[in-house]
Design a protein around this motif. Structure first.
Motif, mmCIF file in Angstrom:
data_model
loop_
_atom_site.group_PDB
_atom_site.id
_atom_site.type_symbol
_atom_site.label_atom_id
_atom_site.label_comp_id
_atom_site.label_asym_id
_atom_site.label_seq_id
_atom_site.Cartn_x
_atom_site.Cartn_y
_atom_site.Cartn_z
ATOM 1 N N GLY A 1 0.819 -1.222 0.000
ATOM 2 C CA GLY A 1 0.000 0.000 0.000
ATOM 3 C C GLY A 1 0.844 1.259 0.000
ATOM 4 N N VAL A 2 0.334 2.246 0.712
ATOM 5 C CA VAL A 2 1.011 3.541 0.770
ATOM 6 C C VAL A 2 1.785 3.621 2.075
ATOM 7 C CG1 VAL A 2 0.661 6.029 0.895
ATOM 8 C CG2 VAL A 2 -0.718 4.663 -0.673
ATOM 9 N N LEU A 3 3.061 3.955 1.960
ATOM 10 C CA LEU A 3 3.875 4.119 3.173
ATOM 11 C C LEU A 3 3.963 5.614 3.490
ATOM 12 C CD1 LEU A 3 5.701 2.868 5.357
ATOM 13 C CD2 LEU A 3 7.599 3.035 3.746
ATOM 14 N N ASN A 4 3.141 6.003 4.455
ATOM 15 C CA ASN A 4 3.205 7.422 4.861
ATOM 16 C C ASN A 4 3.069 7.517 6.368
ATOM 17 O OD1 ASN A 4 0.509 6.895 5.203
ATOM 18 N ND2 ASN A 4 -0.198 8.739 4.145
ATOM 19 N N GLN A 5 2.854 8.727 6.845
ATOM 20 C CA GLN A 5 2.718 9.011 8.277
ATOM 21 C C GLN A 5 1.838 7.980 9.000
ATOM 22 O OE1 GLN A 5 4.241 12.012 8.970
ATOM 23 N NE2 GLN A 5 3.956 11.954 11.171
ATOM 24 N N ASN A 6 0.811 7.542 8.265
ATOM 25 C CA ASN A 6 -0.217 6.688 8.830
ATOM 26 C C ASN A 6 0.310 5.351 9.350
ATOM 27 O OD1 ASN A 6 -2.865 6.478 9.506
ATOM 28 N ND2 ASN A 6 -3.461 5.512 7.576
ATOM 29 N N ASN A 7 1.307 4.777 8.652
ATOM 30 C CA ASN A 7 1.684 3.397 9.013
ATOM 31 C C ASN A 7 3.161 3.248 9.374
ATOM 32 O OD1 ASN A 7 2.583 3.775 6.385
ATOM 33 N ND2 ASN A 7 0.692 2.864 5.576
ATOM 34 N N THR A 8 3.830 4.340 9.674
ATOM 35 C CA THR A 8 5.241 4.257 10.054
ATOM 36 C C THR A 8 5.405 3.535 11.388
ATOM 37 O OG1 THR A 8 5.049 6.462 10.969
ATOM 38 C CG2 THR A 8 6.028 6.276 8.787
ATOM 39 N N ASP A 9 4.466 3.794 12.298
ATOM 40 C CA ASP A 9 4.566 3.161 13.626
ATOM 41 C C ASP A 9 4.494 1.623 13.505
ATOM 42 O OD1 ASP A 9 4.762 5.611 14.715
ATOM 43 O OD2 ASP A 9 2.673 5.719 15.423
ATOM 44 N N VAL B 1 4.607 -1.736 -2.304
ATOM 45 C CA VAL B 1 4.401 -0.345 -1.858
ATOM 46 C C VAL B 1 4.199 0.523 -3.100
ATOM 47 C CG1 VAL B 1 5.424 1.632 -0.692
ATOM 48 C CG2 VAL B 1 5.717 -0.648 0.248
ATOM 49 N N SER B 2 2.986 1.012 -3.233
ATOM 50 C CA SER B 2 2.702 1.782 -4.434
ATOM 51 C C SER B 2 3.232 3.213 -4.329
ATOM 52 C CB SER B 2 1.196 1.811 -4.688
ATOM 53 O OG SER B 2 0.546 2.364 -3.555
ATOM 54 N N PHE B 3 3.279 3.706 -3.100
ATOM 55 C CA PHE B 3 3.659 5.109 -2.931
ATOM 56 C C PHE B 3 4.237 5.317 -1.541
ATOM 57 C CE2 PHE B 3 2.896 9.598 -2.040
ATOM 58 C CZ PHE B 3 3.283 10.187 -3.226
ATOM 59 N N MET B 4 5.281 6.116 -1.471
ATOM 60 C CA MET B 4 5.788 6.450 -0.135
ATOM 61 C C MET B 4 6.127 7.929 -0.048
ATOM 62 S SD MET B 4 9.573 4.727 -0.065
ATOM 63 C CE MET B 4 10.022 5.379 1.536
ATOM 64 N N THR B 5 6.011 8.438 1.165
ATOM 65 C CA THR B 5 6.329 9.854 1.384
ATOM 66 C C THR B 5 7.598 9.942 2.220
ATOM 67 O OG1 THR B 5 5.120 10.036 3.442
ATOM 68 C CG2 THR B 5 3.859 10.377 1.419
ATOM 69 N N SER B 6 7.987 11.140 2.531
ATOM 70 C CA SER B 6 9.204 11.327 3.320
ATOM 71 C C SER B 6 9.033 10.787 4.737
ATOM 72 C CB SER B 6 9.601 12.802 3.352
ATOM 73 O OG SER B 6 8.627 13.556 4.024
ATOM 74 N N SER B 7 7.792 10.680 5.192
ATOM 75 C CA SER B 7 7.565 10.035 6.490
ATOM 76 C C SER B 7 8.016 8.588 6.438
ATOM 77 C CB SER B 7 6.083 10.072 6.855
ATOM 78 O OG SER B 7 5.606 11.371 6.786
ATOM 79 N N CYS C 1 14.450 -3.877 -0.593
ATOM 80 C CA CYS C 1 14.494 -4.324 -1.989
ATOM 81 C C CYS C 1 13.204 -4.028 -2.729
ATOM 82 C CB CYS C 1 14.801 -5.831 -2.054
ATOM 83 S SG CYS C 1 13.390 -6.867 -1.647
ATOM 84 N N SER C 2 13.275 -4.202 -4.013
ATOM 85 C CA SER C 2 12.115 -4.072 -4.899
ATOM 86 C C SER C 2 11.438 -2.704 -4.787
ATOM 87 C CB SER C 2 11.087 -5.168 -4.623
ATOM 88 O OG SER C 2 11.712 -6.417 -4.603
ATOM 89 N N LEU C 3 12.237 -1.645 -4.935
ATOM 90 C CA LEU C 3 11.657 -0.291 -4.865
ATOM 91 C C LEU C 3 10.858 0.002 -6.128
ATOM 92 C CD1 LEU C 3 14.523 1.929 -3.434
ATOM 93 C CD2 LEU C 3 12.690 0.772 -2.216
ATOM 94 N N SER C 4 9.723 0.605 -5.930
ATOM 95 C CA SER C 4 8.951 1.058 -7.093
ATOM 96 C C SER C 4 9.656 2.283 -7.703
ATOM 97 C CB SER C 4 7.537 1.452 -6.661
ATOM 98 O OG SER C 4 7.592 2.622 -5.878
ATOM 99 N N GLU C 5 9.213 2.658 -8.874
ATOM 100 C CA GLU C 5 9.820 3.823 -9.529
ATOM 101 C C GLU C 5 9.682 5.076 -8.670
ATOM 102 O OE1 GLU C 5 11.599 4.194 -12.473
ATOM 103 O OE2 GLU C 5 11.691 2.010 -12.208
ATOM 104 N N GLN C 6 8.498 5.195 -8.061
ATOM 105 C CA GLN C 6 8.267 6.372 -7.228
ATOM 106 C C GLN C 6 9.179 6.344 -6.001
ATOM 107 O OE1 GLN C 6 6.480 6.642 -4.016
ATOM 108 N NE2 GLN C 6 6.818 8.875 -4.066
ATOM 109 N N ALA C 7 9.340 5.181 -5.415
ATOM 110 C CA ALA C 7 10.208 5.060 -4.242
ATOM 111 C C ALA C 7 11.657 5.395 -4.615
ATOM 112 C CB ALA C 7 10.111 3.663 -3.657
ATOM 113 N N LYS C 8 12.066 4.911 -5.807
ATOM 114 C CA LYS C 8 13.419 5.244 -6.269
ATOM 115 C C LYS C 8 13.573 6.757 -6.396
ATOM 116 C CE LYS C 8 14.622 1.029 -8.761
ATOM 117 N NZ LYS C 8 14.458 0.368 -10.059
ATOM 118 N N THR C 9 12.532 7.370 -6.914
ATOM 119 C CA THR C 9 12.571 8.829 -7.089
ATOM 120 C C THR C 9 12.779 9.526 -5.748
ATOM 121 O OG1 THR C 9 11.041 8.588 -8.923
ATOM 122 C CG2 THR C 9 11.325 10.799 -8.045
ATOM 123 N N ILE C 10 12.007 9.113 -4.751
ATOM 124 C CA ILE C 10 12.114 9.810 -3.454
ATOM 125 C C ILE C 10 13.442 9.477 -2.766
ATOM 126 C CG2 ILE C 10 10.927 8.148 -1.940
ATOM 127 C CD1 ILE C 10 9.468 10.611 -0.738
#
Lengths: 109, 486
Positions: A12-20, A44-50, A72-81
């Motif tokens: 899913g999305v790795l952001n503030q919501n699920n870091t804990d 992981v479809s999307f991740m933020t700086s959190s 491993c297995s970073l998505s393109e977006q994860a590679k970008t960030i």
């Protein structure tokens, strides 16, 4: 034989919501004496700086007990960030699980 | 005189600085003018004390007064050139120039702002603009990402698209975790994306308390980046990706995070105009993000404009203080008396041929000693002044030529146009101009008459009184010459 390495499968999305949740999982593994941890980001479809922050926290926790953390297995977006935050140097992400098994686990065994 | 070329060079460098121009020009004949004034005093002392023809006071007194009138008029003008207040105001020219430059800059800026506003309203109809509203709910990031994925265009490079996506996520996270930290879940977050052919604008509105982005940036710049920090990367990512971004408090209590991202040049020439509109719009976003800001800029510009206009008015009134007394003198006396003075000069040689009376005791050696240096000095100054001035320059009398010489062309015309419009107002009220016209014809007739009569007398009587005859004749010829010249 006790398990020395384990894999955390994120999705899913790795952001503030699920870091804990991620950190809890890492600490749980560490408490089981599992010191080589792979975080698989395949789903992981999307991740933020959190998410980056959570990974850094996990890395510090693992290093504190003398363990190693791989991703491993970073998505393109994860590679970008990773690129934008220049985190590639710290994590050295692996292509996929196969690479982890070939390079890391083979060395240990 | 050896430094004359450098003086001329300087005057071309500072053409609008009236004071430095005056000073440079005055330097050229400063000593000559001082000498002229002194010689004038010496001449008049002799004229009043020794030269008056007491047997013909009806002629000698008016002529003396006429001569004195001319002397005083020129003296006032010359003395005013050295009045202390132009020394004090010598920086005025530079000030005026500065004010002119600033004013034109501001007017240009204002024009630009106005133009952009119109261009933008035209550009808006061509925009690919998309909006969504979500709630302060971390899960809503999926809604946002799904919505954004649908907007994806094939011409946007993958890397740029991923960067924009990342930034959008950061912006949303920021709104949820920081801006709306203690606010209810229902607090809306609005997003707007505008896609151009080579750029994209992302806008996110939140209802948070606001945040000084500039201060944060300055503070962060000083701080060394901790690679192992667990947070605080959001703004860094936006900085990395965006070509421009800002966080602005709007009048409606919302904050707008604006992010501008360009994808590099578009190679399709048919898209050029559209790209231009995009850029214009982007530019507009940078300076005119919200209406109150636009109004503020406009208000500021208007105020600045007013200040500058006031400054210029002040500067102009300063400029008009030059020759203040000359102008008062002209207004009070010149228009009424100058033609009378001319009349006296014209009638005097004629009077000799008619009555054998001259205004002086005699045209003797003493007369030559006093008169020749005075007239030569005046003539020399006049020659110097009018050296480069052709009749095209509209100088109608020696004083105007003097002004032209000292002020330079532009300033001279500024002053002249102003005084002429005043004159015209005055002339329209009465029939003065017709009176002048006839007076000129009469003077012209007087000069012709005295020349022809003088010539006739010389032929008839022989040269029995050589000096009186020839001087009177030369005098009438000079009268005619000056009359034709002006």
């Amino acid at each position: 034989m006790t398990k020395i390495s384990d894999c955390i499968q994120l999705s899913g999305v790795l952001n503030q919501n699920n870091t804990d949740r991620l950190l809890d999982k890492v600490n749980e593994l560490l408490s089981q004496q599992i010191k080589i941890i792979l975080i698989d980001m395949q789903n992981v479809s999307f991740m933020t700086s959190s998410g980056i922050g959570a990974l850094v926290a996990a890395l510090k926790a693992v290093h504190a007990v003398g363990g190693e953390l791989y991703i491993c297995s970073l998505s393109e977006q994860a590679k970008t960030i990773f690129d934008l935050t220049k985190m590639g140097h710290i994590f050295k992400p692996l292509e996929n699980r196969q690479e982890f098994e070939d390079k890391v686990l083979a060395q240990i065994n | 005189m050896s430094n004359m070329p450098s003086v001329v060079e300087k005057s071309t460098n500072f053409p609008s600085d009236i004071y430095s121009r005056m000073r440079q020009r005055i330097q050229k004949f400063y000593y000559l003018v001082i000498l002229n004034l002194i010689v004038g005093v010496w001449y008049f002392y002799w004229r009043i004390a020794y030269s008056l023809n007491v047997h013909a006071l009806w002629l000698s007194i008016p002529l003396l007064l006429a001569e004195l009138y001319i002397y005083i008029r020129v003296a006032i003008f010359l003395v005013e050139l050295w009045q202390p207040n132009w020394q004090i105001n010598k920086t005025f020219g530079q000030k005026n120039q500065k004010a002119d430059t600033k004013c034109s800059q501001l007017v240009d800026l204002l024009k630009q702002v106005d133009n952009i506003a119109t261009e933008v309203s035209q550009a808006e109809q061509f925009l690919n603009s998309f909006q969504i509203q979500v709630q302060t709910e971390p899960e809503d990031i999926i809604k946002v990402l799904t919505w954004f994925e649908e907007l994806r265009q094939s011409f946007i490079p993958t890397r740029a698209w991923l960067e924009c996506q990342t930034v959008l996520g950061e912006a949303f996270d920021n709104a949820v975790c920081h801006a709306h930290k203690k606010m209810p879940k229902e607090t809306p977050i609005q997003l707007k994306v505008e896609i151009f052919n080579n750029s994209m604008i992302i806008k996110i509105w939140d209802y948070g308390p606001g945040f000084d982005l500039e201060k944060y940036r300055q503070y962060k710049e000083k701080e060394l980046v901790d690679r192992y920090a667990e947070n605080g990367r959001g703004i860094k990512i936006i900085t990395e990706v965006a070509d421009y971004f800002s966080y602005t408090r709007q009048a409606d209590e919302r904050n707008c995070l604006l992010i501008l991202k360009s994808f590099g040049p578009n190679t399709d020439p048919s898209q050029k105009d559209f790209n231009l509109l995009g850029y214009l719009y982007s530019f507009y976003q940078l300076i005119l993000l919200s209406n109150p800001q636009y109004d503020r800029i406009k208000k500021y510009l208007d105020e600045e404009k007013k200040n500058i206009e006031y400054e210029i008015e002040q500067a102009k009134s300063e400029r008009e203080k030059i020759f203040y007394f000359s102008k008062i003198f002209d207004r009070a006396i010149v228009n009424k008396i100058s033609y009378l003075v001319a009349f006296i000069f014209f009638i005097s040689p004629l009077a000799y041929f008619y009555t054998k009376t001259i205004p002086l005791k005699s045209y003797n050696f003493e007369f030559a000693i006093h008169f020749i240096p005075t007239i030569l000095l005046n003539f020399l100054i006049f020659l110097m002044i009018s050296w480069n001035i052709t009749p095209n320059n509209n100088c109608s009398n020696p004083l105007e030529i003097l002004r032209y010489f000292i002020l330079g062309k532009d300033n001279f015309y500024n002053l002249k146009i102003k005084s002429e419009t005043n004159c015209l107002k005055y002339r329209q009220k009465n029939k003065f101009i017709i009176f002048i016209y006839w007076l000129k014809i009469i003077l012209y007739g007087l000069a012709i008459a005295s020349i022809s009569w003088g010539s006739y007398k010389i032929i008839q009587d022989g040269l029995e009184r050589y000096a009186n005859y020839s001087i009177s004749l030369i005098w009438s010829i000079l009268n005619l010459f000056f009359f034709l010249y002006f």
